[in-house]
Design a protein around this motif. Structure first.
Motif, short mmCIF file in Angstrom:
data_model
loop_
_atom_site.label_atom_id
_atom_site.label_comp_id
_atom_site.label_asym_id
_atom_site.label_seq_id
_atom_site.Cartn_x
_atom_site.Cartn_y
_atom_site.Cartn_z
N LYS A 17 0.84 -1.20 0.00
CA LYS A 17 0.00 0.00 0.00
C LYS A 17 0.87 1.25 0.00
O LYS A 17 2.01 1.22 0.47
N SER A 18 0.32 2.31 -0.53
CA SER A 18 1.09 3.55 -0.60
C SER A 18 0.63 4.57 0.43
O SER A 18 1.34 5.52 0.72
N ASP A 19 -0.57 4.39 0.97
CA ASP A 19 -1.01 5.27 2.05
C ASP A 19 -2.05 4.57 2.91
O ASP A 19 -2.85 3.81 2.40
N TRP A 20 -1.96 4.80 4.21
CA TRP A 20 -2.90 4.23 5.15
C TRP A 20 -2.83 4.99 6.46
O TRP A 20 -1.95 5.80 6.68
N LYS A 21 -3.81 4.73 7.31
CA LYS A 21 -3.87 5.35 8.63
C LYS A 21 -3.64 4.27 9.67
O LYS A 21 -3.98 3.11 9.45
N MET A 22 -3.09 4.68 10.81
CA MET A 22 -2.95 3.74 11.91
C MET A 22 -3.02 4.52 13.21
O MET A 22 -2.87 5.74 13.23
N SER A 23 -3.27 3.78 14.29
CA SER A 23 -3.32 4.40 15.60
C SER A 23 -1.99 5.05 15.90
O SER A 23 -0.94 4.57 15.48
N VAL A 24 -2.05 6.13 16.63
CA VAL A 24 -0.83 6.86 16.97
C VAL A 24 0.12 5.95 17.72
O VAL A 24 -0.25 5.25 18.66
N ILE A 25 1.35 5.94 17.26
CA ILE A 25 2.45 5.27 17.94
C ILE A 25 3.27 6.39 18.56
O ILE A 25 3.41 7.46 17.98
#
Length: 77
Positions: A17-25
């Motif tokens: 994938k080239s873009d995604w969101k994730m929970s803040v680390i």
């Protein structure tokens, strides 16, 4: 709370994938460790990280809505 991740070149290929969101680390060191567990091939390549369009050289705290770019090695001519 989320951060935005952008991947380029062979990093996008490895992650699929080239873009995604994730929970803040918490910080970029924790992000790298997480990514290397999720995508073991990343541990075999050198890559740079930019936080909000600024390439960083040291561990950096991450915040809500930060954009993190995973940049493959560059070559020039």
């Amino acid at each position: 709370m989320e951060i935005n991740l952008l991947a380029f070149g062979q990093i996008a290929y490895i992650t699929g994938k080239s873009d995604w969101k994730m929970s803040v680390i918490e910080n970029t060191d924790a992000l790298i460790k997480y990514l290397e567990v999720e995508f073991p091939e990343l541990s075999k390549i050198n890559f740079s990280i930019a936080v909000n369009k600024k390439v960083i050289q040291e561990n950096t705290m991450l915040h809500q809505n930060d954009t993190i770019a995973l940049l493959p090695p560059f070559s020039g001519g």
